[in-house]
Design a protein around this motif. Structure first.
Motif, mmCIF file in Angstrom:
data_model
loop_
_atom_site.group_PDB
_atom_site.id
_atom_site.type_symbol
_atom_site.label_atom_id
_atom_site.label_comp_id
_atom_site.label_asym_id
_atom_site.label_seq_id
_atom_site.Cartn_x
_atom_site.Cartn_y
_atom_site.Cartn_z
ATOM 1 N N UNK A 47 0.829 -1.219 0.000
ATOM 2 C CA UNK A 47 0.000 0.000 0.000
ATOM 3 C C UNK A 47 0.853 1.254 0.000
ATOM 4 N N UNK A 48 2.081 1.145 0.533
ATOM 5 C CA UNK A 48 2.998 2.297 0.545
ATOM 6 C C UNK A 48 3.854 2.331 -0.709
ATOM 7 N N UNK A 49 3.692 1.306 -1.561
ATOM 8 C CA UNK A 49 4.494 1.233 -2.789
ATOM 9 C C UNK A 49 5.781 0.451 -2.595
ATOM 10 N N UNK A 50 5.957 -0.143 -1.398
ATOM 11 C CA UNK A 50 7.178 -0.912 -1.117
ATOM 12 C C UNK A 50 6.937 -2.375 -1.503
ATOM 13 N N UNK A 51 7.773 -2.889 -2.404
ATOM 14 C CA UNK A 51 7.615 -4.253 -2.909
ATOM 15 C C UNK A 51 8.817 -5.089 -2.517
ATOM 16 N N UNK A 52 8.593 -6.392 -2.333
ATOM 17 C CA UNK A 52 9.743 -7.259 -2.072
ATOM 18 C C UNK A 52 9.484 -8.644 -2.639
ATOM 19 N N UNK A 53 10.566 -9.315 -2.960
ATOM 20 C CA UNK A 53 10.503 -10.669 -3.504
ATOM 21 C C UNK A 53 11.616 -11.479 -2.856
ATOM 22 N N UNK A 54 11.499 -12.807 -3.019
ATOM 23 C CA UNK A 54 12.631 -13.652 -2.643
ATOM 24 C C UNK A 54 13.169 -14.297 -3.912
ATOM 25 N N UNK A 55 14.448 -14.136 -4.148
ATOM 26 C CA UNK A 55 15.068 -14.710 -5.334
ATOM 27 C C UNK A 55 15.763 -16.002 -4.922
ATOM 28 N N UNK A 56 15.399 -17.093 -5.596
ATOM 29 C CA UNK A 56 16.037 -18.369 -5.251
ATOM 30 C C UNK A 56 17.267 -18.558 -6.126
ATOM 31 N N UNK A 57 18.309 -17.805 -5.829
ATOM 32 C CA UNK A 57 19.513 -17.861 -6.654
ATOM 33 C C UNK A 57 20.672 -18.416 -5.844
ATOM 34 N N UNK A 58 21.484 -19.202 -6.464
ATOM 35 C CA UNK A 58 22.666 -19.743 -5.793
ATOM 36 C C UNK A 58 23.901 -18.889 -6.101
ATOM 37 N N UNK A 59 23.921 -18.347 -7.312
ATOM 38 C CA UNK A 59 25.084 -17.607 -7.783
ATOM 39 C C UNK A 59 25.150 -16.231 -7.121
ATOM 40 N N UNK A 60 26.239 -15.929 -6.437
ATOM 41 C CA UNK A 60 26.279 -14.632 -5.755
ATOM 42 C C UNK A 60 27.584 -13.888 -6.002
ATOM 43 N N UNK A 61 28.157 -14.049 -7.207
ATOM 44 C CA UNK A 61 29.436 -13.360 -7.375
ATOM 45 C C UNK A 61 29.363 -12.117 -8.248
ATOM 46 N N UNK A 62 28.196 -11.516 -8.359
ATOM 47 C CA UNK A 62 28.087 -10.319 -9.192
ATOM 48 C C UNK A 62 27.802 -9.071 -8.362
ATOM 49 N N UNK A 63 27.934 -9.185 -7.022
ATOM 50 C CA UNK A 63 27.355 -8.128 -6.187
ATOM 51 C C UNK A 63 28.258 -6.926 -6.010
ATOM 52 N N UNK A 64 27.632 -5.786 -5.785
ATOM 53 C CA UNK A 64 28.389 -4.548 -5.900
ATOM 54 C C UNK A 64 28.542 -3.721 -4.628
ATOM 55 N N UNK A 65 27.653 -3.862 -3.649
ATOM 56 C CA UNK A 65 27.763 -3.002 -2.468
ATOM 57 C C UNK A 65 27.995 -3.862 -1.231
ATOM 58 N N UNK A 66 29.119 -3.659 -0.566
ATOM 59 C CA UNK A 66 29.368 -4.365 0.685
ATOM 60 C C UNK A 66 29.452 -3.332 1.789
ATOM 61 N N UNK A 67 28.601 -3.487 2.808
ATOM 62 C CA UNK A 67 28.582 -2.536 3.908
ATOM 63 C C UNK A 67 29.007 -3.245 5.192
ATOM 64 N N UNK A 68 30.170 -2.857 5.683
ATOM 65 C CA UNK A 68 30.665 -3.337 6.980
ATOM 66 C C UNK A 68 31.798 -2.388 7.359
ATOM 67 N N UNK A 69 32.158 -2.337 8.641
ATOM 68 C CA UNK A 69 33.236 -1.418 9.031
ATOM 69 C C UNK A 69 34.519 -1.674 8.238
ATOM 70 N N UNK A 70 34.769 -2.934 7.871
ATOM 71 C CA UNK A 70 36.017 -3.273 7.164
ATOM 72 C C UNK A 70 35.924 -2.986 5.661
ATOM 73 N N UNK A 71 34.756 -3.202 5.067
ATOM 74 C CA UNK A 71 34.660 -3.185 3.600
ATOM 75 C C UNK A 71 34.228 -1.839 3.023
ATOM 76 N N UNK A 72 33.471 -1.048 3.771
ATOM 77 C CA UNK A 72 32.944 0.200 3.192
ATOM 78 C C UNK A 72 33.884 1.363 3.487
#
Ligand SMILES: CSCCC(=O)/C(O)=C/O
Ligand SMILES: [Fe+2]
Length: 190
Positions: A47-72
């Motif tokens: 109702x607020x326009x916020x949508x979400x899905x679950x992706x059943x993907x195994x492959x995870x080596x294309x990702x671009x944003x890492x947020x942690x004290x060490x990585x960001x």
């Protein structure tokens, strides 16, 4: 974003939970539930326009944003920026590849809803909605930003910014929807 039955579980899934937040200013990486807990369904978020899905993907080596004290880079500055209430003039969509984190959004009454996301969740916040992002106590998220037009970069407009066209359009769409839903409820009651 189109959802195909084979890759996405639309709506109800366990990669995301949402709830109304308390007003405490304690560490924002804590869950901040109300007492008793007040959960928010994916239909309420829709109702607020916020949508979400679950992706059943195994492959995870294309990702671009890492947020942690060490990585960001510039971690403290960037975390403060992400947690400042803001909006964008484009949809903000992330696929959570690893870890977990909180996207907080304002509801129609201006209350905070905390959306807890984790690996496998795709979350899309509409342009014009006030929101913020926080890590949780795991201090780690790895996400890929999904986008269609205009590239991946998002400008953050801090609150207040009621005069922006995109904000006016979002508020108008919410009001129009409330009006339509009101009429539907009236019609149903007849
Ligand atoms: C998953 S980190 C993304 C933080 C960000 O860019 C933003 O705008 C949050 O609302
Ligand atoms: Fe944002």
């Amino acid at each position: 974003m189109a959802a195909s039955a084979s890759k996405y579980d639309d709506n109800k899934h366990d990669a995301m939970e949402a709830w109304y937040m308390d007003e405490s200013l304690e560490d924002h990486r804590l869950p901040h539930h109300l007492e008793p807990k007040d959960f928010v369904s994916s239909d309420q978020l829709k109702e607020l326009g916020v949508l979400s899905w679950q992706l059943k993907a195994e492959d995870d080596d294309q990702f671009v944003i890492e947020v942690s004290p060490e990585k960001l880079p510039n971690y403290e500055i960037n975390m403060k920026k992400f947690f400042k209430e803001h909006l964008h003039d484009k949809e903000e969509t992330h696929y959570i590849a690893k870890g977990s984190g909180y996207f907080d959004v304002r509801d129609k009454r201006d209350c905070w809803i905390r959306i807890a996301t984790k690996k496998g969740c795709i979350i899309a916040l509409p342009a014009g909605i006030y929101h913020r992002f926080s890590l949780d106590r795991t201090n780690y998220i790895k996400a890929v930003r999904l986008f269609s037009v205009g590239g991946p970069f998002l400008t953050a407009y801090e609150r207040p910014n009621e005069d922006l066209t995109v904000r006016k359009e979002y508020v108008e769409a919410l009001m129009k929807k409330a009006h339509v839903d009101g009429h539907a409820a009236e019609a149903e009651a007849l």
